[in-house]
Enzyme design. Structure first.
Site, mmCIF file in Angstrom:
data_model
loop_
_atom_site.group_PDB
_atom_site.id
_atom_site.type_symbol
_atom_site.label_atom_id
_atom_site.label_comp_id
_atom_site.label_asym_id
_atom_site.label_seq_id
_atom_site.Cartn_x
_atom_site.Cartn_y
_atom_site.Cartn_z
ATOM 1 N N ARG A 177 0.822 -1.221 0.000
ATOM 2 C CA ARG A 177 0.000 0.000 0.000
ATOM 3 C C ARG A 177 0.850 1.262 0.000
ATOM 4 N NH1 ARG A 177 -4.468 -2.137 4.434
ATOM 5 N NH2 ARG A 177 -5.482 -3.535 2.974
ATOM 6 N N GLU B 82 -4.514 -2.237 17.535
ATOM 7 C CA GLU B 82 -3.853 -1.176 16.760
ATOM 8 C C GLU B 82 -3.206 -0.109 17.630
ATOM 9 O OE1 GLU B 82 -6.220 0.141 13.395
ATOM 10 O OE2 GLU B 82 -4.861 1.826 13.056
ATOM 11 N N ALA C 72 -4.138 -7.303 10.536
ATOM 12 C CA ALA C 72 -4.356 -6.577 11.791
ATOM 13 C C ALA C 72 -5.234 -7.374 12.743
ATOM 14 C CB ALA C 72 -4.999 -5.222 11.508
HETATM 15 C C1 LIG Z 1 -12.093 0.256 6.593
HETATM 16 C C2 LIG Z 1 -11.120 -0.690 7.241
HETATM 17 C C3 LIG Z 1 -10.991 -1.990 6.782
HETATM 18 C C4 LIG Z 1 -10.110 -2.870 7.381
HETATM 19 N N1 LIG Z 1 -10.012 -4.153 6.915
HETATM 20 C C5 LIG Z 1 -9.201 -5.025 7.538
HETATM 21 C C6 LIG Z 1 -9.137 -6.387 7.120
HETATM 22 O O1 LIG Z 1 -9.786 -6.788 6.163
HETATM 23 N N2 LIG Z 1 -8.318 -7.224 7.806
HETATM 24 C C7 LIG Z 1 -7.550 -6.818 8.851
HETATM 25 O O2 LIG Z 1 -6.825 -7.626 9.434
HETATM 26 N N3 LIG Z 1 -7.602 -5.538 9.261
HETATM 27 C C8 LIG Z 1 -8.388 -4.643 8.641
HETATM 28 N N4 LIG Z 1 -8.424 -3.333 9.069
HETATM 29 C C9 LIG Z 1 -7.659 -2.942 10.276
HETATM 30 C C10 LIG Z 1 -8.367 -3.461 11.511
HETATM 31 O O3 LIG Z 1 -9.769 -3.429 11.300
HETATM 32 C C11 LIG Z 1 -8.046 -2.603 12.731
HETATM 33 O O4 LIG Z 1 -6.652 -2.484 12.875
HETATM 34 C C12 LIG Z 1 -8.628 -3.257 13.967
HETATM 35 O O5 LIG Z 1 -10.041 -3.347 13.863
HETATM 36 C C13 LIG Z 1 -8.269 -2.464 15.218
HETATM 37 O O6 LIG Z 1 -8.953 -3.072 16.280
HETATM 38 P P1 LIG Z 1 -8.773 -2.521 17.736
HETATM 39 O O7 LIG Z 1 -9.674 -3.358 18.593
HETATM 40 O O8 LIG Z 1 -7.343 -2.415 18.110
HETATM 41 O O9 LIG Z 1 -9.334 -1.021 17.669
HETATM 42 P P2 LIG Z 1 -10.739 -0.498 17.151
HETATM 43 O O10 LIG Z 1 -11.500 -1.536 16.416
HETATM 44 O O11 LIG Z 1 -10.433 0.790 16.465
HETATM 45 O O12 LIG Z 1 -11.551 -0.242 18.508
HETATM 46 C C14 LIG Z 1 -11.101 0.712 19.438
HETATM 47 C C15 LIG Z 1 -12.302 1.217 20.180
HETATM 48 O O13 LIG Z 1 -11.854 1.997 21.296
HETATM 49 C C16 LIG Z 1 -12.638 3.187 21.360
HETATM 50 N N5 LIG Z 1 -11.874 4.236 22.056
HETATM 51 C C17 LIG Z 1 -10.742 4.869 21.665
HETATM 52 N N6 LIG Z 1 -10.382 5.777 22.598
HETATM 53 C C18 LIG Z 1 -11.303 5.714 23.591
HETATM 54 C C19 LIG Z 1 -11.468 6.408 24.827
HETATM 55 N N7 LIG Z 1 -10.629 7.358 25.233
HETATM 56 N N8 LIG Z 1 -12.536 6.087 25.587
HETATM 57 C C20 LIG Z 1 -13.411 5.130 25.216
HETATM 58 N N9 LIG Z 1 -13.309 4.430 24.047
HETATM 59 C C21 LIG Z 1 -12.258 4.739 23.262
HETATM 60 C C22 LIG Z 1 -12.906 3.520 19.905
HETATM 61 O O14 LIG Z 1 -13.996 4.404 19.795
HETATM 62 C C23 LIG Z 1 -13.200 2.130 19.342
HETATM 63 O O15 LIG Z 1 -14.531 1.782 19.556
HETATM 64 C C24 LIG Z 1 -9.295 -2.430 8.463
HETATM 65 C C25 LIG Z 1 -9.405 -1.115 8.933
HETATM 66 C C26 LIG Z 1 -10.312 -0.240 8.325
HETATM 67 C C27 LIG Z 1 -10.398 1.182 8.830
#
Ligand SMILES: Cc1cc2nc3c(=O)[nH]c(=O)nc-3n(C[C@H](O)[C@H](O)[C@H](O)COP(=O)(O)OP(=O)(O)OC[C@H]3O[C@@H](n4cnc5c(N)ncnc54)[C@H](O)[C@@H]3O)c2cc1C
Length: 342
Positions: A169, A307, A322
């Site tokens: 990418r 992430e 991810a």
């Molecule tokens: C459009 C898109 C498509 C993707 N497709 C893929 C894929 O096909 N395969 C893959 O492996 N990865 C993919 N990714 C990447 C992957 O989805 C993300 O890296 C992953 O979902 C991150 O998960 P997480 O649980 O770490 O954080 P998130 O799913 O971002 O969840 C974090 C949560 O914490 C909350 N939060 C943050 N700060 C605070 C706070 N101070 N107080 C309360 N809540 C808070 C946020 O609002 C959110 O709800 C994609 C990403 C995007 C944007």
């Protein structure tokens, strides 16, 4: 095969993963607090443990004590323009973002305030195929990325390919920003759409809302998107030849047997432009998912997964990897936090 990968290793699972995890957590008695913002981490001065969090629940400030530990799983900071430009000054607000509006970096700031170290903050991934109008990703923006393994090509406004479509990418986005005018286009035909299981109805709708451009011949498609017809028809013919010969003399793309020549219409184009997508940097963790402080020691009671962590993918995350990180380190963090304080 998708951009940046050297083998077939991507599996699409959709949001069912989160649904199953949520139901399981609830069945074990977990409490979900919606409309609640974490506003800080509390670290015990005497023992040095992270002892809880401060929150705003429906606007009311509350402190919650953590008996065993706190796991930060707050995601990346793609939408936090001050934080991302502090580390990567080129990624100003003119860039769109594919992520949800909660992808902000305050949890990284709060963790730093209790001593956490960060790494790789400057490595921020652009998604090369976002919708240029919204900066977001819809199903056609996904097709632009997934279709490359089936022979979809990227072209610029001159009607020419400008990059090996199977590069990572970062390389594709750099080629767009560095040498093309906004937008560039993905070009494919109906046979490639079929490979990605798009239905007639979806394609009709895409055309009706102006997201897809269609033409029965390469020349008609070129007219629809306002690029030179002859140059574009030659581009398609040259790529068909590259597929037939199994070699891409122009850009050295590794041709594979899944690729289909675009010898029959209808032909489609999808506008695309890079948008901020994923932040490789974040909190430094060890293999036990403990957050590491600036002196290299684990911070007692503080774990992180997903992430929000930095350095797990190196400088450039491979598409599709991810979720694996979230599951692997989420599980490790959960097991270790549950053991702590017993
Ligand atoms: C459009 C898109 C498509 C993707 N497709 C893929 C894929 O096909 N395969 C893959 O492996 N990865 C993919 N990714 C990447 C992957 O989805 C993300 O890296 C992953 O979902 C991150 O998960 P997480 O649980 O770490 O954080 P998130 O799913 O971002 O969840 C974090 C949560 O914490 C909350 N939060 C943050 N700060 C605070 C706070 N101070 N107080 C309360 N809540 C808070 C946020 O609002 C959110 O709800 C994609 C990403 C995007 C944007």
């Amino acid at each position: 095969m998708i951009g940046g990968h050297s083998a077939y290793r991507s599996y699409q699972a959709g949001c069912n993963l989160a649904k199953v995890a949520k139901e399981y957590a609830l069945s074990l008695g977990a409490v979900l607090r919606l409309n609640t913002e974490v506003t800080g981490l509390c670290r015990d001065g005497a023992e040095g443990r992270v002892a809880g969090v401060r929150i705003l629940e429906n606007g009311v400030p509350i402190a919650i004590a953590a008996r065993r530990g706190v796991i930060v799983a707050s995601g990346g900071f793609s939408r936090d323009v001050p934080l991302r430009t502090a580390h990567q000054p080129t990624l100003v607000s003119a860039y769109g973002c594919t992520n949800h509006k909660g992808a902000t970096g305050e949890m990284i700031r709060y963790a730093r305030a209790v001593g956490a170290d960060v790494l790789h903050m400057e490595f921020i991934q652009l998604y090369p195929c976002a919708d240029p109008k919204t900066g977001g990703i819809d199903k056609f923006a996904f097709d632009c990325y997934s279709g490359t393994g089936y022979g979809l090509i990227y072209i610029n406004k001159d009607g020419r390919r400008f990059v090996n479509e199977l590069l990572g990418r970062d390389a594709v986005s750099n080629a767009q920003v560095g040498s093309c005018e906004k937008p560039t286009f993905s070009v494919l035909n109906e046979a490639i759409f079929r490979k990605m299981a798009r239905t007639e109805e979806e394609l009709e709708k895409g055309v009706a809302i102006g997201r897809l451009y269609r033409g029965d011949t390469p020349e008609q498609l070129a007219q629809a998107i306002g690029i030179p017809e002859n140059v574009f028809a030659e581009t398609v013919a040259r790529h068909n030849e590259a597929i037939a010969k199994g070699t891409d003399p122009e850009f050295g793309k590794p041709m594979n047997r899944q690729m289909l020549p675009m010898s029959e219409g209808p032909y489609y184009a999808i506008a695309q432009w890079p948008s901020v997508h994923y932040t490789m940097g974040g909190l430094r963790i060890n293999t036990d998912a403990q957050v590491i402080d600036i002196w290299g020691d684990p911070i007692p009671g503080l774990y992180a997964a997903g992430e929000v962590c930095g350095g797990v993918h190196g400088t450039n995350r491979l598409g599709g990897n991810a979720i694996a990180e979230c599951i692997v380190f989420g599980r490790i963090a959960g097991i270790n936090a549950a053991k702590a304080g017993l």
